[in-house]
Design a protein around this motif. Structure first.
Motif, mmCIF file in Angstrom:
data_model
loop_
_atom_site.group_PDB
_atom_site.id
_atom_site.type_symbol
_atom_site.label_atom_id
_atom_site.label_comp_id
_atom_site.label_asym_id
_atom_site.label_seq_id
_atom_site.Cartn_x
_atom_site.Cartn_y
_atom_site.Cartn_z
ATOM 1 N N ARG A 56 0.819 -1.214 0.000
ATOM 2 C CA ARG A 56 0.000 0.000 0.000
ATOM 3 C C ARG A 56 0.851 1.261 0.000
ATOM 4 O O ARG A 56 1.990 1.245 0.449
ATOM 5 C CB ARG A 56 -0.918 -0.008 1.212
ATOM 6 C CG ARG A 56 -0.182 0.019 2.536
ATOM 7 C CD ARG A 56 -1.064 -0.201 3.743
ATOM 8 N NE ARG A 56 -1.739 -1.467 3.803
ATOM 9 C CZ ARG A 56 -1.260 -2.565 4.383
ATOM 10 N NH1 ARG A 56 -0.080 -2.542 4.956
ATOM 11 N NH2 ARG A 56 -1.949 -3.681 4.390
ATOM 12 N N THR A 57 0.236 2.324 -0.493
ATOM 13 C CA THR A 57 0.802 3.663 -0.400
ATOM 14 C C THR A 57 -0.226 4.507 0.336
ATOM 15 O O THR A 57 -1.421 4.446 0.032
ATOM 16 C CB THR A 57 1.080 4.250 -1.796
ATOM 17 O OG1 THR A 57 1.914 3.334 -2.513
ATOM 18 C CG2 THR A 57 1.782 5.590 -1.701
ATOM 19 N N VAL A 58 0.236 5.277 1.311
ATOM 20 C CA VAL A 58 -0.660 6.029 2.191
ATOM 21 C C VAL A 58 -0.424 7.521 1.990
ATOM 22 O O VAL A 58 0.706 7.996 2.118
ATOM 23 C CB VAL A 58 -0.417 5.649 3.668
ATOM 24 C CG1 VAL A 58 -1.364 6.399 4.578
ATOM 25 C CG2 VAL A 58 -0.546 4.138 3.858
ATOM 26 N N PHE A 59 -1.509 8.227 1.672
ATOM 27 C CA PHE A 59 -1.452 9.657 1.420
ATOM 28 C C PHE A 59 -2.298 10.414 2.433
ATOM 29 O O PHE A 59 -3.371 9.957 2.829
ATOM 30 C CB PHE A 59 -2.005 9.983 0.024
ATOM 31 C CG PHE A 59 -1.246 9.339 -1.084
ATOM 32 C CD1 PHE A 59 -0.097 9.931 -1.589
ATOM 33 C CD2 PHE A 59 -1.670 8.141 -1.638
ATOM 34 C CE1 PHE A 59 0.614 9.336 -2.622
ATOM 35 C CE2 PHE A 59 -0.973 7.533 -2.659
ATOM 36 C CZ PHE A 59 0.175 8.136 -3.161
ATOM 37 N N LEU A 60 -1.810 11.586 2.819
ATOM 38 C CA LEU A 60 -2.618 12.516 3.596
ATOM 39 C C LEU A 60 -3.223 13.507 2.616
ATOM 40 O O LEU A 60 -2.521 14.089 1.795
ATOM 41 C CB LEU A 60 -1.760 13.239 4.638
ATOM 42 C CG LEU A 60 -1.194 12.340 5.737
ATOM 43 C CD1 LEU A 60 -0.298 13.150 6.666
ATOM 44 C CD2 LEU A 60 -2.299 11.645 6.521
ATOM 45 N N ALA A 82 -18.043 5.343 5.631
ATOM 46 C CA ALA A 82 -17.478 4.031 5.951
ATOM 47 C C ALA A 82 -16.108 3.856 5.290
ATOM 48 O O ALA A 82 -15.179 3.331 5.911
ATOM 49 C CB ALA A 82 -18.430 2.927 5.502
ATOM 50 N N LEU A 83 -15.983 4.312 4.056
ATOM 51 C CA LEU A 83 -14.680 4.252 3.384
ATOM 52 C C LEU A 83 -13.656 5.113 4.107
ATOM 53 O O LEU A 83 -12.518 4.687 4.329
ATOM 54 C CB LEU A 83 -14.814 4.695 1.925
ATOM 55 C CG LEU A 83 -15.462 3.693 0.991
ATOM 56 C CD1 LEU A 83 -15.793 4.349 -0.348
ATOM 57 C CD2 LEU A 83 -14.553 2.484 0.796
ATOM 58 N N ARG A 84 -14.069 6.320 4.475
ATOM 59 C CA ARG A 84 -13.154 7.204 5.213
ATOM 60 C C ARG A 84 -12.717 6.531 6.514
ATOM 61 O O ARG A 84 -11.534 6.530 6.863
ATOM 62 C CB ARG A 84 -13.838 8.538 5.499
ATOM 63 C CG ARG A 84 -12.946 9.506 6.274
ATOM 64 C CD ARG A 84 -13.633 10.820 6.542
ATOM 65 N NE ARG A 84 -14.783 10.614 7.416
ATOM 66 C CZ ARG A 84 -15.684 11.545 7.698
ATOM 67 N NH1 ARG A 84 -15.583 12.742 7.172
ATOM 68 N NH2 ARG A 84 -16.692 11.284 8.493
ATOM 69 N N VAL A 113 -7.053 10.508 5.266
ATOM 70 C CA VAL A 113 -6.081 9.564 4.715
ATOM 71 C C VAL A 113 -6.711 8.771 3.573
ATOM 72 O O VAL A 113 -7.896 8.445 3.609
ATOM 73 C CB VAL A 113 -5.542 8.619 5.814
ATOM 74 C CG1 VAL A 113 -6.647 7.790 6.418
ATOM 75 C CG2 VAL A 113 -4.424 7.740 5.292
ATOM 76 N N VAL A 114 -5.893 8.501 2.563
ATOM 77 C CA VAL A 114 -6.272 7.620 1.459
ATOM 78 C C VAL A 114 -5.176 6.572 1.338
ATOM 79 O O VAL A 114 -3.997 6.912 1.222
ATOM 80 C CB VAL A 114 -6.427 8.390 0.129
ATOM 81 C CG1 VAL A 114 -6.593 7.423 -1.042
ATOM 82 C CG2 VAL A 114 -7.602 9.346 0.193
ATOM 83 N N VAL A 115 -5.583 5.308 1.379
ATOM 84 C CA VAL A 115 -4.666 4.184 1.226
ATOM 85 C C VAL A 115 -4.939 3.564 -0.146
ATOM 86 O O VAL A 115 -6.070 3.184 -0.431
ATOM 87 C CB VAL A 115 -4.883 3.136 2.334
ATOM 88 C CG1 VAL A 115 -3.928 1.961 2.153
ATOM 89 C CG2 VAL A 115 -4.734 3.763 3.718
ATOM 90 N N ILE A 116 -3.904 3.487 -0.964
ATOM 91 C CA ILE A 116 -4.051 2.903 -2.299
ATOM 92 C C ILE A 116 -3.143 1.686 -2.387
ATOM 93 O O ILE A 116 -1.949 1.769 -2.090
ATOM 94 C CB ILE A 116 -3.687 3.912 -3.408
ATOM 95 C CG1 ILE A 116 -4.552 5.168 -3.303
ATOM 96 C CG2 ILE A 116 -3.851 3.253 -4.786
ATOM 97 C CD1 ILE A 116 -4.208 6.249 -4.311
ATOM 98 N N GLY A 117 -3.727 0.581 -2.788
ATOM 99 C CA GLY A 117 -2.958 -0.657 -2.914
ATOM 100 C C GLY A 117 -2.001 -0.589 -4.085
ATOM 101 O O GLY A 117 -2.222 0.113 -5.056
ATOM 102 N N THR A 118 -0.941 -1.378 -3.966
ATOM 103 C CA THR A 118 -0.021 -1.534 -5.088
ATOM 104 C C THR A 118 -0.704 -2.409 -6.127
ATOM 105 O O THR A 118 -1.738 -3.009 -5.857
ATOM 106 C CB THR A 118 1.288 -2.187 -4.618
ATOM 107 O OG1 THR A 118 0.980 -3.458 -4.058
ATOM 108 C CG2 THR A 118 2.015 -1.323 -3.597
#
Length: 124
Positions: A56-60, A82-84, A113-118
């Protein structure tokens, strides 16, 4: 339970706190991941990356980001909240693992925060 790159514990906690069923949240997360994966490069250019690993990559991001995504994707308030919550729970778990809880808690006072999978963790 699906929902990669969010851990099962993060999804369980988020589902309980967000009043969303344990069956509904993983599907919401998978759908969101499919959409977010297409934006990974744009997120890298625009937002602060606070963690990047094989999963994962985690963005603020700015406050209100999830509501904006929810509006764009046609989600009701309960779904985008719920996603948030799920992404926030994932950051909380990651913060404990990395011994960065104080840093991340302070950041979340002003941002989301947004978490995006590789590529290998995003459902295909």
């Amino acid at each position: 339970m699906s929902g990669d790159p969010l851990d099962g514990n993060a999804l369980v906690l988020a589902a309980a706190k967000a009043s969303v069923s344990g069956e509904q949240l993983p599907k919401l997360v998978d759908d969101a991941q499919s959409r977010l994966a297409d934006r990974r490069d744009a997120y890298r250019r625009r937002y602060e990356c606070v963690h990047d690993d094989d999963d994962r990559t985690v963005f603020l991001v700015e406050e209100g980001h999830w509501q904006t995504l929810g509006d764009e994707w046609g989600l009701d308030d309960q779904a985008w909240r719920a996603l948030r919550r799920a992404h926030r729970e994932q950051l909380g778990q990651l913060a404990g693992d990395l011994d960065r809880r104080q840093e991340f808690d302070a950041a979340l006072e002003l941002r989301e925060v947004v978490v995006i999978g590789t590529e290998q963790s995003v459902p295909g």
